[in-house]
Design a protein around this motif. Structure first.
Motif, short mmCIF file in Angstrom:
data_model
loop_
_atom_site.label_atom_id
_atom_site.label_comp_id
_atom_site.label_asym_id
_atom_site.label_seq_id
_atom_site.Cartn_x
_atom_site.Cartn_y
_atom_site.Cartn_z
N ARG A 152 53.35 49.85 46.40
CA ARG A 152 52.43 49.92 47.53
C ARG A 152 51.85 48.54 47.81
O ARG A 152 51.89 47.66 46.95
CB ARG A 152 51.30 50.91 47.24
N LEU A 153 51.29 48.36 49.00
CA LEU A 153 50.69 47.09 49.39
C LEU A 153 49.18 47.21 49.44
O LEU A 153 48.64 48.24 49.85
CB LEU A 153 51.20 46.64 50.77
N GLY A 154 48.51 46.14 49.03
CA GLY A 154 47.06 46.07 49.08
C GLY A 154 46.61 44.74 49.66
O GLY A 154 47.41 43.95 50.16
N VAL A 155 45.32 44.48 49.56
CA VAL A 155 44.76 43.25 50.10
C VAL A 155 43.62 42.79 49.20
O VAL A 155 42.96 43.61 48.53
CB VAL A 155 44.27 43.46 51.56
N ILE A 156 43.43 41.47 49.16
CA ILE A 156 42.36 40.90 48.35
C ILE A 156 41.80 39.69 49.10
O ILE A 156 42.54 39.01 49.83
CB ILE A 156 42.87 40.52 46.94
N LEU A 157 40.52 39.42 48.95
CA LEU A 157 39.86 38.30 49.62
C LEU A 157 39.37 37.32 48.56
O LEU A 157 38.62 37.70 47.64
CB LEU A 157 38.69 38.80 50.47
N LEU A 158 39.79 36.04 48.70
CA LEU A 158 39.46 35.01 47.72
C LEU A 158 38.65 33.88 48.37
O LEU A 158 38.76 33.63 49.57
CB LEU A 158 40.73 34.42 47.10
N ASP A 159 37.87 33.19 47.56
CA ASP A 159 37.05 32.09 48.04
C ASP A 159 37.91 30.96 48.59
O ASP A 159 38.94 30.61 48.01
CB ASP A 159 36.17 31.57 46.90
N LEU A 160 37.48 30.34 49.69
CA LEU A 160 38.29 29.31 50.35
C LEU A 160 38.50 28.08 49.48
O LEU A 160 39.60 27.51 49.43
CB LEU A 160 37.65 28.90 51.67
N GLU A 161 37.47 27.61 48.80
CA GLU A 161 37.58 26.38 48.02
C GLU A 161 37.83 26.62 46.55
O GLU A 161 38.19 25.69 45.82
CB GLU A 161 36.33 25.53 48.23
N ASP A 162 37.66 27.85 46.09
CA ASP A 162 37.97 28.20 44.70
C ASP A 162 38.64 29.56 44.69
O ASP A 162 38.01 30.59 44.46
CB ASP A 162 36.71 28.22 43.84
N PRO A 163 39.98 29.57 44.94
CA PRO A 163 40.67 30.86 45.06
C PRO A 163 40.74 31.66 43.76
O PRO A 163 41.22 32.80 43.79
CB PRO A 163 42.08 30.45 45.52
N THR A 164 40.26 31.12 42.66
CA THR A 164 40.17 31.95 41.45
C THR A 164 38.99 32.91 41.53
O THR A 164 38.89 33.83 40.72
CB THR A 164 40.04 31.09 40.19
N ARG A 165 38.10 32.70 42.50
CA ARG A 165 36.94 33.58 42.66
C ARG A 165 37.27 34.69 43.64
O ARG A 165 37.53 34.44 44.82
CB ARG A 165 35.72 32.79 43.14
N VAL A 166 37.27 35.92 43.15
CA VAL A 166 37.56 37.09 43.98
C VAL A 166 36.29 37.52 44.70
O VAL A 166 35.28 37.85 44.07
CB VAL A 166 38.10 38.24 43.12
N ILE A 167 36.33 37.51 46.03
CA ILE A 167 35.19 37.97 46.83
C ILE A 167 35.17 39.48 46.89
O ILE A 167 34.13 40.11 46.70
CB ILE A 167 35.26 37.35 48.24
N ASN A 168 36.33 40.08 47.17
CA ASN A 168 36.41 41.54 47.21
C ASN A 168 37.86 41.97 47.05
O ASN A 168 38.78 41.29 47.49
CB ASN A 168 35.84 42.11 48.51
N ARG A 169 38.03 43.12 46.41
CA ARG A 169 39.37 43.69 46.21
C ARG A 169 39.28 45.20 46.41
O ARG A 169 38.91 45.94 45.49
CB ARG A 169 39.87 43.36 44.81
N PRO A 170 39.56 45.66 47.62
CA PRO A 170 39.48 47.10 47.87
C PRO A 170 40.36 47.89 46.91
O PRO A 170 41.43 47.44 46.49
CB PRO A 170 39.98 47.23 49.31
N LYS A 171 39.90 49.09 46.58
CA LYS A 171 40.63 49.91 45.60
C LYS A 171 41.82 50.64 46.19
O LYS A 171 42.76 50.98 45.48
CB LYS A 171 39.67 50.92 44.95
N GLU A 172 41.80 50.89 47.50
CA GLU A 172 42.87 51.69 48.11
C GLU A 172 43.98 50.80 48.68
O GLU A 172 43.71 49.70 49.17
CB GLU A 172 42.30 52.57 49.21
N PRO A 173 45.22 51.26 48.64
CA PRO A 173 46.32 50.51 49.26
C PRO A 173 46.25 50.60 50.78
O PRO A 173 45.58 51.47 51.34
CB PRO A 173 47.56 51.21 48.73
N ILE A 174 46.97 49.70 51.44
CA ILE A 174 47.01 49.70 52.90
C ILE A 174 48.38 50.11 53.44
O ILE A 174 48.54 50.26 54.66
CB ILE A 174 46.62 48.33 53.48
N PHE A 175 49.36 50.33 52.54
CA PHE A 175 50.70 50.70 52.99
C PHE A 175 51.50 51.22 51.81
O PHE A 175 51.32 50.73 50.68
CB PHE A 175 51.40 49.48 53.61
N TRP A 176 52.39 52.20 52.07
CA TRP A 176 53.18 52.78 50.99
C TRP A 176 54.43 53.44 51.58
O TRP A 176 54.52 53.68 52.79
CB TRP A 176 52.35 53.80 50.21
N PRO A 177 55.43 53.73 50.74
CA PRO A 177 56.67 54.32 51.26
C PRO A 177 56.45 55.73 51.79
O PRO A 177 55.84 56.56 51.12
CB PRO A 177 57.59 54.34 50.03
#
Length: 323
Positions: free
Chosen positions: A244-269
């Protein structure tokens, strides 16, 4: 808050070519970049020898494609003798760079073999015209590593890329795209054992999308499920993996910092050609170009054909922030 990509009504947008020797069985896992008013696709293809090569196609509308009759990147030596897989292309520094997985022999060299892991290497190539490619080399050696993709700009004066040291997604930096120092690498995120769809494995998808709220990154994951089942040979078990596909949002200048990671997928077979194929129950994307506010997500369906799903960039960002 829920969100899902919408399949294009003309999906799949590319199928194998039965008249070709090198792409008659499978076409899948494409990269797509929008450049000079055209969609440019690089896709993984398999033919009579079951060896993966990279083909090229071009489109005005992102749906109808004209493809070259010959691959633009094919195996050449022991590093990728068993196939070139899963391209991801980015425009950077007035050139184009492709990250791809080289599938080769486990041991290379003469005499005493040189160990390069299991023969799965994260490679980089360069082009000025999207057709002719010059190999640069691997990001890392000595380990199986893949799902790597370059960021579309430098971060802190250095090139940046995702790669995967299973089961985690890592960030790496380089000054020249040839040397990726170990001290400049760090893990970002991994599987969520308590989550229903990405508890076993995760990986990066297409080129990160820069927004005012952070790097918008599509990813994929699966949870391994073992089912006991009886068969003609006695008691046995089967293993199910649904990508399945999901999405994650990372900080612009420090991409090791996770801003948010939704729990649900956005696409699946769901479609038959995603549920059945060379590898069943798979939607796998390497491409998410943004054109006129729309995100075009190209993906391999069951490792056999190429599909397209879309969404509004603004709506996807909202889900990444608040989902």
């Amino acid at each position: 808050m829920s969100f899902r990509l919408q399949r294009h009504p003309q999906s799949p947008v590319m199928i194998p070519d039965p008249t070709s020797t090198w792409e008659c069985y499978n076409v899948f896992n494409p990269s797509v970049i929008y450049h000079n008013g055209l969609f440019h696709m690089h896709y993984r293809a398999q033919g009579l020898d079951w060896v993966s090569r990279i083909g090229y196609a071009v489109s005005v509308d992102g749906v109808h494609w004209n493809r070259l009759r010959e691959p633009v990147l094919a195996p050449s030596d022991g590093t990728d003798s068993r196939g070139i897989e899963d391209p991801r292309v980015v425009a950077l520094d007035d050139a184009f760079y492709m990250t791809y997985t080289a599938y080769g022999r486990e041991f290379l060299g003469q005499g005493e073999p040189t160990h390069l892991g299991g023969g799965i290497l994260p490679m980089i190539a360069r082009s000025e015209n999207l057709i002719t490619w010059e190999r640069i080399g691997p990001m890392v050696v000595g380990e199986d590593n893949k799902d790597h993709v370059l960021f579309p700009r430098k971060i802190g004066g250095r090139y940046a890329a995702f790669h995967r040291r299973w089961p985690h997604v890592w960030l790496a930096y380089s000054e020249d795209l040839r040397t990726w120092p170990e001290e400049w690498m760090a893990p970002i995120y991994g599987p969520r054992p308590d989550n229903w769809w990405d508890a076993t494995s995760v990986g990066s998808n297409g080129v990160p999308i820069e927004t005012e709220h952070g790097w918008l990154c599509l990813n994929h994951g699966y949870t391994t499920q073992v089912h006991d089942s009886a068969n003609s040979l006695g008691q046995g078990s089967t293993v199910t993996r649904v990508y399945r596909l999901g999405v994650i949002l990372l900080d612009l200048e420090d991409p090791t910092r996770v801003i948010n990671r939704p729990k649900e997928p956005i696409f699946w077979p769901e479609e038959l050609w995603e549920l059945r194929g060379d590898v069943p129950n798979v939607v796998f994307s390497n491409a998410n170009p943004v054109v006129d506010g729309t995100v075009y997500v190209y993906y391999g369906g069951a490792d056999h054909v190429i599909g397209l799903a879309t969404c509004s960039l603004d709506e996807l960002v909202d889900y990444a922030r608040f989902g």
